[in-house]
Design a protein around this motif. Structure first.
Motif, PDB file in Angstrom:
ATOM      1  N   ILE A 121       6.211   5.371  -0.893  1.00  0.00           N
ATOM      2  CA  ILE A 121       7.730   4.532  -0.905  1.00  0.00           C
ATOM      3  C   ILE A 121       8.286   4.261  -2.331  1.00  0.00           C
ATOM      4  O   ILE A 121       7.273   3.661  -3.275  1.00  0.00           O
ATOM      5  N   LYS A 122       9.967   4.287  -2.941  1.00  0.00           N
ATOM      6  CA  LYS A 122      10.341   3.654  -3.943  1.00  0.00           C
ATOM      7  C   LYS A 122      11.346   2.422  -2.991  1.00  0.00           C
ATOM      8  O   LYS A 122      12.078   2.767  -1.765  1.00  0.00           O
TER       9      LYS A 122
ATOM     10  N   MET B 128       8.062   0.897  12.409  1.00  0.00           N
ATOM     11  CA  MET B 128       8.044   0.618  10.624  1.00  0.00           C
ATOM     12  C   MET B 128       7.706   1.891  10.871  1.00  0.00           C
ATOM     13  O   MET B 128       8.246   2.550   8.908  1.00  0.00           O
ATOM     14  N   PHE B 129       6.212   2.401  10.557  1.00  0.00           N
ATOM     15  CA  PHE B 129       6.216   3.392   9.377  1.00  0.00           C
ATOM     16  C   PHE B 129       6.992   5.056   9.645  1.00  0.00           C
ATOM     17  O   PHE B 129       7.812   5.509   9.167  1.00  0.00           O
TER      18      PHE B 129
ATOM     19  N   ILE C 127       0.746  -1.126  -0.433  1.00  0.00           N
ATOM     20  CA  ILE C 127      -0.071  -0.015   0.010  1.00  0.00           C
ATOM     21  C   ILE C 127       0.865   1.566  -0.144  1.00  0.00           C
ATOM     22  O   ILE C 127       0.817   2.452  -1.023  1.00  0.00           O
ATOM     23  N   MET C 128       1.686   1.010   1.224  1.00  0.00           N
ATOM     24  CA  MET C 128       2.562   2.527   1.093  1.00  0.00           C
ATOM     25  C   MET C 128       3.568   2.236  -0.437  1.00  0.00           C
ATOM     26  O   MET C 128       4.182   3.132  -0.652  1.00  0.00           O
ATOM     27  N   GLN C 129       4.086   1.364  -1.089  1.00  0.00           N
ATOM     28  CA  GLN C 129       4.362   1.189  -2.234  1.00  0.00           C
ATOM     29  C   GLN C 129       3.613   2.501  -3.252  1.00  0.00           C
ATOM     30  O   GLN C 129       3.790   2.881  -4.159  1.00  0.00           O
ATOM     31  N   SER C 130       2.203   1.924  -3.005  1.00  0.00           N
ATOM     32  CA  SER C 130       0.922   2.155  -4.115  1.00  0.00           C
ATOM     33  C   SER C 130       0.626   3.194  -4.123  1.00  0.00           C
ATOM     34  O   SER C 130       0.085   4.552  -4.864  1.00  0.00           O
TER      35      SER C 130
ATOM     36  N   ILE D 251      10.668   4.430   4.836  1.00  0.00           N
ATOM     37  CA  ILE D 251       9.166   4.205   4.581  1.00  0.00           C
ATOM     38  C   ILE D 251       9.613   5.750   4.771  1.00  0.00           C
ATOM     39  O   ILE D 251       8.522   7.090   4.264  1.00  0.00           O
ATOM     40  N   ASN D 252       8.818   6.485   6.176  1.00  0.00           N
ATOM     41  CA  ASN D 252       8.745   7.923   6.736  1.00  0.00           C
ATOM     42  C   ASN D 252       7.125   8.194   6.366  1.00  0.00           C
ATOM     43  O   ASN D 252       7.267   9.219   5.686  1.00  0.00           O
TER      44      ASN D 252
END
Length: 184
Positions: free
Chosen positions: A170-171, A65-66, A36-39, A71-72
Protein backbone atom coordinates in the motif's frame (compact mmCIF):
# COMPACT_ATOMS: atom_id res chain seq x y z
CA UNK A 1 10.82 -0.35 16.86
CA UNK A 2 8.87 -3.60 16.40
CA UNK A 3 8.10 -2.75 12.77
CA UNK A 4 11.78 -2.04 12.13
CA UNK A 5 12.80 -5.39 13.63
CA UNK A 6 10.16 -7.23 11.60
CA UNK A 7 11.27 -5.48 8.40
CA UNK A 8 14.86 -6.43 9.14
CA UNK A 9 13.89 -10.06 9.65
CA UNK A 10 11.86 -10.12 6.43
CA UNK A 11 14.27 -8.28 4.14
CA UNK A 12 17.68 -9.16 5.57
CA UNK A 13 17.17 -12.93 5.91
CA UNK A 14 17.86 -15.35 3.08
CA UNK A 15 14.55 -17.20 2.87
CA UNK A 16 15.44 -19.23 -0.23
CA UNK A 17 12.54 -20.67 -2.21
CA UNK A 18 9.33 -20.44 -0.18
CA UNK A 19 5.71 -21.06 -1.05
CA UNK A 20 4.21 -19.11 1.85
CA UNK A 21 5.37 -16.64 4.43
CA UNK A 22 3.08 -16.27 7.41
CA UNK A 23 3.64 -13.23 9.61
CA UNK A 24 2.07 -13.38 13.06
CA UNK A 25 1.12 -9.85 14.09
CA UNK A 26 -0.17 -8.71 17.47
CA UNK A 27 -3.91 -8.15 17.83
CA UNK A 28 -5.32 -4.82 16.78
CA UNK A 29 -4.82 -2.35 13.99
CA UNK A 30 -1.61 -0.57 14.93
CA UNK A 31 1.40 0.92 13.24
CA UNK A 32 3.16 -2.41 12.81
CA UNK A 33 0.32 -3.67 10.60
CA UNK A 34 0.44 -0.57 8.40
CA UNK A 35 4.24 -0.65 8.24
CA UNK A 36 4.25 -4.25 7.02
CA UNK A 37 1.54 -3.53 4.44
CA UNK A 38 3.61 -0.59 3.15
CA UNK A 39 6.72 -2.79 2.90
CA UNK A 40 5.26 -5.96 1.37
CA UNK A 41 2.50 -6.93 -1.03
CA UNK A 42 0.27 -8.88 1.37
CA UNK A 43 -1.67 -11.66 -0.36
CA UNK A 44 -4.23 -12.00 2.38
CA UNK A 45 -4.94 -11.74 6.08
CA UNK A 46 -5.98 -14.48 8.47
CA UNK A 47 -7.63 -13.17 11.62
CA UNK A 48 -7.23 -15.22 14.81
CA UNK A 49 -9.53 -14.63 17.76
CA UNK A 50 -10.62 -16.29 20.93
CA UNK A 51 -14.41 -16.64 21.30
CA UNK A 52 -15.04 -13.97 23.96
CA UNK A 53 -16.64 -10.63 23.11
CA UNK A 54 -13.64 -8.35 23.76
CA UNK A 55 -11.39 -10.43 21.46
CA UNK A 56 -14.10 -10.57 18.80
CA UNK A 57 -14.35 -6.77 18.85
CA UNK A 58 -10.62 -6.57 18.04
CA UNK A 59 -11.02 -9.19 15.33
CA UNK A 60 -13.87 -7.22 13.79
CA UNK A 61 -11.68 -4.08 13.73
CA UNK A 62 -8.91 -6.10 12.10
CA UNK A 63 -11.22 -7.31 9.34
CA UNK A 64 -12.45 -3.73 8.80
CA UNK A 65 -8.87 -2.43 8.56
CA UNK A 66 -7.84 -4.98 5.95
CA UNK A 67 -11.07 -4.38 3.99
CA UNK A 68 -10.59 -0.59 4.03
CA UNK A 69 -10.51 0.58 0.41
CA UNK A 70 -7.12 2.28 0.84
CA UNK A 71 -5.62 -0.95 2.23
CA UNK A 72 -7.64 -3.58 0.37
CA UNK A 73 -6.00 -6.76 1.66
CA UNK A 74 -8.35 -9.74 1.23
CA UNK A 75 -9.35 -11.45 4.45
CA UNK A 76 -8.81 -15.16 3.81
CA UNK A 77 -10.77 -16.11 6.92
CA UNK A 78 -11.04 -16.27 10.68
CA UNK A 79 -9.63 -18.88 13.07
CA UNK A 80 -10.96 -19.46 16.58
CA UNK A 81 -8.14 -20.04 19.07
CA UNK A 82 -8.78 -21.55 22.53
CA UNK A 83 -12.15 -22.64 21.19
CA UNK A 84 -12.72 -25.22 23.91
CA UNK A 85 -10.90 -27.26 26.53
CA UNK A 86 -10.87 -31.05 26.60
CA UNK A 87 -9.13 -32.68 29.56
CA UNK A 88 -6.87 -35.60 28.64
CA UNK A 89 -8.71 -37.87 31.07
CA UNK A 90 -12.12 -36.94 29.53
CA UNK A 91 -11.40 -36.89 25.78
CA UNK A 92 -15.10 -36.77 24.83
CA UNK A 93 -15.85 -33.66 26.91
CA UNK A 94 -15.60 -30.09 25.62
CA UNK A 95 -15.68 -27.12 27.95
CA UNK A 96 -16.25 -23.72 26.32
CA UNK A 97 -14.30 -21.62 28.82
CA UNK A 98 -14.26 -18.44 26.72
CA UNK A 99 -17.63 -18.87 24.99
CA UNK A 100 -18.77 -21.02 22.11
CA UNK A 101 -18.33 -20.38 18.39
CA UNK A 102 -17.77 -16.63 18.74
CA UNK A 103 -15.25 -16.47 15.88
CA UNK A 104 -17.37 -18.79 13.75
CA UNK A 105 -20.38 -16.51 14.21
CA UNK A 106 -18.26 -13.43 13.50
CA UNK A 107 -17.02 -15.00 10.26
CA UNK A 108 -20.63 -15.61 9.20
CA UNK A 109 -21.64 -12.06 10.15
CA UNK A 110 -18.74 -10.54 8.20
CA UNK A 111 -19.15 -12.98 5.30
CA UNK A 112 -15.60 -14.31 5.45
CA UNK A 113 -14.62 -17.98 5.61
CA UNK A 114 -14.34 -19.70 8.96
CA UNK A 115 -11.05 -21.59 8.74
CA UNK A 116 -11.34 -23.74 11.85
CA UNK A 117 -10.65 -23.86 15.54
CA UNK A 118 -7.78 -24.68 17.84
CA UNK A 119 -8.59 -26.15 21.25
CA UNK A 120 -7.06 -24.90 24.47
CA UNK A 121 -4.41 -27.55 25.10
CA UNK A 122 -1.64 -27.50 27.68
CA UNK A 123 0.81 -29.14 25.29
CA UNK A 124 0.71 -26.03 23.03
CA UNK A 125 2.13 -23.94 25.88
CA UNK A 126 4.61 -26.65 26.83
CA UNK A 127 5.88 -27.00 23.26
CA UNK A 128 6.23 -23.22 23.04
CA UNK A 129 8.30 -23.20 26.23
CA UNK A 130 10.76 -25.55 24.52
CA UNK A 131 10.70 -23.83 21.14
CA UNK A 132 8.94 -26.70 19.37
CA UNK A 133 5.99 -25.81 17.11
CA UNK A 134 2.80 -27.27 18.54
CA UNK A 135 1.75 -28.08 14.98
CA UNK A 136 4.34 -30.89 14.97
CA UNK A 137 2.50 -32.85 17.66
CA UNK A 138 1.43 -36.08 16.01
CA UNK A 139 -1.33 -38.57 16.74
CA UNK A 140 -3.29 -35.96 18.71
CA UNK A 141 -6.44 -33.93 18.14
CA UNK A 142 -4.09 -30.96 17.71
CA UNK A 143 -2.48 -32.56 14.67
CA UNK A 144 -5.90 -32.86 13.06
CA UNK A 145 -6.82 -29.25 13.95
CA UNK A 146 -3.59 -27.80 12.54
CA UNK A 147 -3.82 -29.90 9.37
CA UNK A 148 -7.38 -28.66 8.80
CA UNK A 149 -6.32 -25.05 9.38
CA UNK A 150 -3.35 -25.35 7.03
CA UNK A 151 -5.50 -26.98 4.36
CA UNK A 152 -8.17 -24.28 4.67
CA UNK A 153 -5.67 -21.40 4.57
CA UNK A 154 -3.98 -22.84 1.48
CA UNK A 155 -7.37 -23.41 -0.17
CA UNK A 156 -8.47 -19.82 0.50
CA UNK A 157 -5.10 -18.49 -0.71
CA UNK A 158 -5.43 -20.43 -3.97
CA UNK A 159 -8.99 -19.10 -4.44
CA UNK A 160 -7.79 -15.57 -3.76
CA UNK A 161 -4.94 -15.91 -6.28
CA UNK A 162 -7.28 -17.32 -8.93
CA UNK A 163 -9.86 -14.55 -8.51
CA UNK A 164 -7.90 -11.39 -7.69
CA UNK A 165 -4.89 -9.61 -9.20
CA UNK A 166 -1.51 -9.81 -7.44
CA UNK A 167 -1.17 -7.66 -4.33
CA UNK A 168 0.85 -4.50 -4.13
CA UNK A 169 2.31 -2.82 -1.08
CA UNK A 170 0.00 0.00 0.00
CA UNK A 171 1.05 3.58 -0.62
CA UNK A 172 0.33 6.57 1.58
CA UNK A 173 -1.25 9.10 -0.77
CA UNK A 174 -2.28 11.78 1.70
CA UNK A 175 -0.89 13.30 4.84
CA UNK A 176 -4.35 14.40 6.03
CA UNK A 177 -4.60 13.80 9.74
CA UNK A 178 -0.85 13.40 10.17
CA UNK A 179 0.30 15.28 13.27
CA UNK A 180 3.61 16.21 11.56
CA UNK A 181 1.72 18.27 8.99
CA UNK A 182 -0.69 20.04 11.37
CA UNK A 183 1.90 22.56 12.58
CA UNK A 184 2.59 23.85 9.04
Amino acid sequence: MAAKALNQMIFDANWGEIDFMLIDLPPGTGDIHLSIMQSLPITGAVIVSTPQAVALADAKKGVAMFNNESINVPVLGIIENMAYFTPEELPNNKYYIFGQEGAKNLAQDLQVPFLGEVPLVQSIREAGDYGRPAALQTATPLEKAFEELARNVVEETVKRNENLPPSEAIKITTMAGCSAVKGK
